[in-house]
Write an enzyme that holds these catalytic residues in place. Sequence first.
Site, short mmCIF file in Angstrom:
data_model
loop_
_atom_site.label_atom_id
_atom_site.label_comp_id
_atom_site.label_asym_id
_atom_site.label_seq_id
_atom_site.Cartn_x
_atom_site.Cartn_y
_atom_site.Cartn_z
N ILE A 41 -1.53 -3.36 3.13
CA ILE A 41 -2.51 -2.48 2.48
C ILE A 41 -3.91 -3.08 2.67
O ILE A 41 -4.25 -4.09 2.07
CB ILE A 41 -2.21 -2.33 0.96
CG1 ILE A 41 -0.78 -1.86 0.74
CG2 ILE A 41 -3.21 -1.37 0.32
CD1 ILE A 41 -0.34 -1.85 -0.72
N ARG A 42 -4.65 -2.46 3.57
CA ARG A 42 -5.98 -3.01 3.91
C ARG A 42 -5.90 -4.53 4.06
O ARG A 42 -6.66 -5.28 3.47
CB ARG A 42 -7.01 -2.61 2.85
CG ARG A 42 -7.22 -1.10 2.79
CD ARG A 42 -8.33 -0.72 1.84
NE ARG A 42 -9.58 -1.32 2.29
CZ ARG A 42 -10.54 -1.76 1.47
NH1 ARG A 42 -10.38 -1.71 0.18
NH2 ARG A 42 -11.64 -2.25 1.95
N GLU A 54 6.13 -8.17 -3.00
CA GLU A 54 6.36 -7.72 -4.38
C GLU A 54 6.51 -6.21 -4.46
O GLU A 54 6.92 -5.69 -5.49
CB GLU A 54 5.21 -8.21 -5.30
CG GLU A 54 3.87 -7.51 -5.14
CD GLU A 54 3.06 -7.96 -3.91
OE1 GLU A 54 3.60 -8.69 -3.06
OE2 GLU A 54 1.89 -7.54 -3.81
N CYS A 102 -1.92 -11.09 0.27
CA CYS A 102 -3.04 -10.26 0.71
C CYS A 102 -4.38 -10.78 0.16
O CYS A 102 -4.87 -11.78 0.65
CB CYS A 102 -2.77 -8.80 0.38
SG CYS A 102 -3.71 -7.70 1.43
N HIS A 117 2.84 -7.51 1.31
CA HIS A 117 3.18 -7.44 -0.12
C HIS A 117 4.69 -7.43 -0.38
O HIS A 117 5.27 -6.37 -0.61
CB HIS A 117 2.60 -6.14 -0.72
CG HIS A 117 1.11 -6.13 -0.80
ND1 HIS A 117 0.41 -6.64 -1.87
CD2 HIS A 117 0.18 -5.71 0.08
CE1 HIS A 117 -0.88 -6.51 -1.65
NE2 HIS A 117 -1.05 -5.95 -0.48
N GLY A 171 -5.10 -7.31 -4.31
CA GLY A 171 -6.14 -6.61 -5.07
C GLY A 171 -7.39 -6.56 -4.22
O GLY A 171 -7.30 -6.33 -3.02
N1 GLN Z 1 -8.77 -5.51 1.32
C1 GLN Z 1 -8.61 -6.44 0.23
C2 GLN Z 1 -9.68 -7.55 0.34
O1 GLN Z 1 -10.15 -7.79 1.38
C3 GLN Z 1 -7.21 -7.02 0.19
C4 GLN Z 1 -6.22 -5.90 0.03
C5 GLN Z 1 -4.96 -6.25 -0.67
O2 GLN Z 1 -4.84 -7.23 -1.42
N2 GLN Z 1 -3.96 -5.39 -0.51
O3 GLN Z 1 -10.02 -8.15 -0.63
#
Ligand code: GLN
Length: 196
Positions: A132-133, A170, A70, A168, A39
């Site tokens: 993802i980021r 999941e 993440c 991820h 998130g």
């Molecule tokens: N970019 C988010 C952060 O730094 C983490 C991204 C993710 O959980 N997919 O909080």
Amino acid sequence: MQGDFQAHSQALARLGVPSRLVKKATELEGLSGLILPGGETTTFLKFLQEEGLFEPIRQFADAHPIFGTCAGAILMADQVENPFQPSLGLVRMTVRRNAYGRQLSSSIRTLDPDPELETGPEAGTPLEAVLIRAPVILQVGSEVRVLARLDGNPVLVRQGLQLAGTFHPELTADTRVHRYFCQMVATTNSGVVSRK
Ligand code: GLN
């Protein structure tokens, strides 16, 4: 509170493992493990502070496995960069947020996990890692075991009862990482392993 908790519930359900959502400290009671989902850590931190969840999660971590993916992994680190922000300090590692660039540079890669993860039907096949980021784990303490790497950087690490991944699992059908975590939970509950 936020993030892809639903996908984690579904991944656990695929393994026949029941789960429930935690939004308050009292809801930790009776649980044998906890997953901190992906998130946005800035949003998580706001909720964790508002709900007074920092200390209860730290205490829970003393005797129960926690798995962070993440954003969850960023929360578990003891040092966060880009920018500096508070964290739970459950795993001795330094992470740099958004290190693979913005949403556009999110990607799916494959990696070879540690043999310890090789159980179940997917054993021996490459593991898909959805980024993802994602943060990069820049360094880990000597007590941290690296279970998978990507481009030389750790992407899945374990310290005692704590498991943290920058990707991820999941979001793929591969159940290896969740199975590994559930195994950690099962052995902890049966008293086979201690915290260290
Ligand atoms: N970019 C988010 C952060 O730094 C983490 C991204 C993710 O959980 N997919 O909080």
